[in-house]
Design a protein around this motif. Structure first.
Motif, PDB file in Angstrom:
ATOM      1  N   VAL A   1       0.775  -1.099  -0.117  1.00 15.57           N
ATOM      2  CA  VAL A   1       0.071   0.137  -0.115  1.00 15.57           C
ATOM      3  C   VAL A   1       0.910   1.195  -0.207  1.00 15.57           C
ATOM      4  CG1 VAL A   1      -0.272  -0.247   2.481  1.00 15.57           C
ATOM      5  CG2 VAL A   1      -1.822   1.019   1.232  1.00 15.57           C
ATOM      6  N   GLN A   2       0.418   2.118  -0.873  1.00 13.47           N
ATOM      7  CA  GLN A   2       1.321   3.378  -0.698  1.00 13.47           C
ATOM      8  C   GLN A   2       0.312   4.572  -0.289  1.00 13.47           C
ATOM      9  OE1 GLN A   2       0.398   2.003  -4.007  1.00 13.47           O
ATOM     10  NE2 GLN A   2       2.440   0.444  -3.326  1.00 13.47           N
ATOM     11  N   LEU A   3       1.197   5.267   0.690  1.00 14.68           N
ATOM     12  CA  LEU A   3       0.553   6.520   1.459  1.00 14.68           C
ATOM     13  C   LEU A   3       1.102   7.887   1.349  1.00 14.68           C
ATOM     14  CD1 LEU A   3       0.811   4.484   5.078  1.00 14.68           C
ATOM     15  CD2 LEU A   3      -1.197   4.483   3.337  1.00 14.68           C
ATOM     16  N   GLN A   4      -0.021   8.728   1.131  1.00  8.24           N
ATOM     17  CA  GLN A   4       0.675  10.121   0.934  1.00  8.24           C
ATOM     18  C   GLN A   4      -0.056  11.147   1.926  1.00  8.24           C
ATOM     19  OE1 GLN A   4       2.861  11.539  -1.474  1.00  8.24           O
ATOM     20  NE2 GLN A   4       2.528  13.160   0.115  1.00  8.24           N
ATOM     21  N   ALA A   5       0.698  11.381   2.933  1.00  7.77           N
ATOM     22  CA  ALA A   5       0.051  12.418   3.894  1.00  7.77           C
ATOM     23  C   ALA A   5       0.077  13.991   3.439  1.00  7.77           C
ATOM     24  CB  ALA A   5       0.930  12.590   5.133  1.00  7.77           C
ATOM     25  N   SER A   6      -0.712  14.897   3.686  1.00  9.17           N
ATOM     26  CA  SER A   6      -1.044  16.189   3.409  1.00  9.17           C
ATOM     27  C   SER A   6      -1.821  16.922   4.463  1.00  9.17           C
ATOM     28  CB  SER A   6      -1.639  16.165   1.995  1.00  9.17           C
ATOM     29  OG  SER A   6      -3.178  15.695   2.014  1.00  9.17           O
ATOM     30  N   GLY A   7      -1.653  18.345   4.178  1.00 15.09           N
ATOM     31  CA  GLY A   7      -2.606  19.099   5.019  1.00 15.09           C
ATOM     32  C   GLY A   7      -1.689  19.967   6.081  1.00 15.09           C
ATOM     33  N   GLY A   8      -0.529  19.499   6.227  1.00 23.75           N
ATOM     34  CA  GLY A   8       0.557  20.444   6.900  1.00 23.75           C
ATOM     35  C   GLY A   8       0.529  21.793   6.482  1.00 23.75           C
ATOM     36  N   GLY A   9       1.283  22.662   7.465  1.00 28.60           N
ATOM     37  CA  GLY A   9       1.646  23.999   6.988  1.00 28.60           C
ATOM     38  C   GLY A   9       1.836  24.833   8.350  1.00 28.60           C
ATOM     39  N   LEU A  10       2.072  26.057   8.519  1.00 24.30           N
ATOM     40  CA  LEU A  10       2.419  26.921   9.330  1.00 24.30           C
ATOM     41  C   LEU A  10       1.194  27.472   9.950  1.00 24.30           C
ATOM     42  CD1 LEU A  10       4.624  28.383  10.932  1.00 24.30           C
ATOM     43  CD2 LEU A  10       4.556  30.092   8.871  1.00 24.30           C
ATOM     44  N   VAL A  11       1.001  27.367  11.373  1.00 18.08           N
ATOM     45  CA  VAL A  11      -0.090  27.929  12.072  1.00 18.08           C
ATOM     46  C   VAL A  11       0.445  28.514  13.431  1.00 18.08           C
ATOM     47  CG1 VAL A  11      -1.731  26.391  10.997  1.00 18.08           C
ATOM     48  CG2 VAL A  11      -0.475  25.798  13.264  1.00 18.08           C
ATOM     49  N   GLN A  12      -0.493  29.156  14.097  1.00 22.83           N
ATOM     50  CA  GLN A  12      -0.117  29.950  15.571  1.00 22.83           C
ATOM     51  C   GLN A  12      -0.582  28.844  16.365  1.00 22.83           C
ATOM     52  OE1 GLN A  12      -1.753  33.667  15.297  1.00 22.83           O
ATOM     53  NE2 GLN A  12       0.268  34.649  14.623  1.00 22.83           N
TER      54      GLN A  12
END
Length: 124
Positions: free
Chosen positions: A1-12
């Motif tokens: 199975v291949q996995l791809q994470a997303s949704g990260g970023g810079l927040v306060q």
């Protein structure tokens, strides 16, 4: 199975983020799914895990009450909703698949498949 994470970023500090991990390949519902994170200079640490059915969940003490793991087997996706973020949550977040579908392991070596990770940075 291949996995791809997303949704990260810079927040306060105090903000929220939702991470997603999309899976492709073998039947997603065969796997328990976990989230781990690794901060600079530190070892990879367990964050949360969800069983194949989504019924059972387990969290690290450091995120309990702030983070929520969920999954949508129809979309082959697992989520990590992160609320009340703190600077110490800053890390690269990885999703991982455990072939033991009913497992709720916090042990990284239990997981056979890993995504590339997504960076989460929380400023104070």
């Amino acid at each position: 199975v291949q996995l791809q994470a997303s949704g990260g970023g810079l927040v306060q500090a105090g903000d929220s983020l939702r991470l997603s991990c999309a899976a492709s390949g073998r039947a997603f519902s065969n796997y328990a799914m976990g989230w781990f994170r690794q901060a600079p200079g530190k070892e990879r640490e367990f964050v949360a895990v969800i069983s194949w059915s989504g019924i059972s969940k387990y969290y690290a003490d450091s995120v309990k009450g702030r983070f929520t793991i969920s999954r949508d087997n129809a979309k082959n996706t697992v989520y990590l909703q992160m609320n009340s973020l703190k600077p110490e949550d800053t890390a690269i977040y990885y999703c991982a698949a455990d072939r033991n579908s009913g497992s709720l392991s916090d042990y990284a070596r239990q997981y056979a498949y890993w995504g590339r990770g997504t960076q989460v940075t929380v400023s104070s």
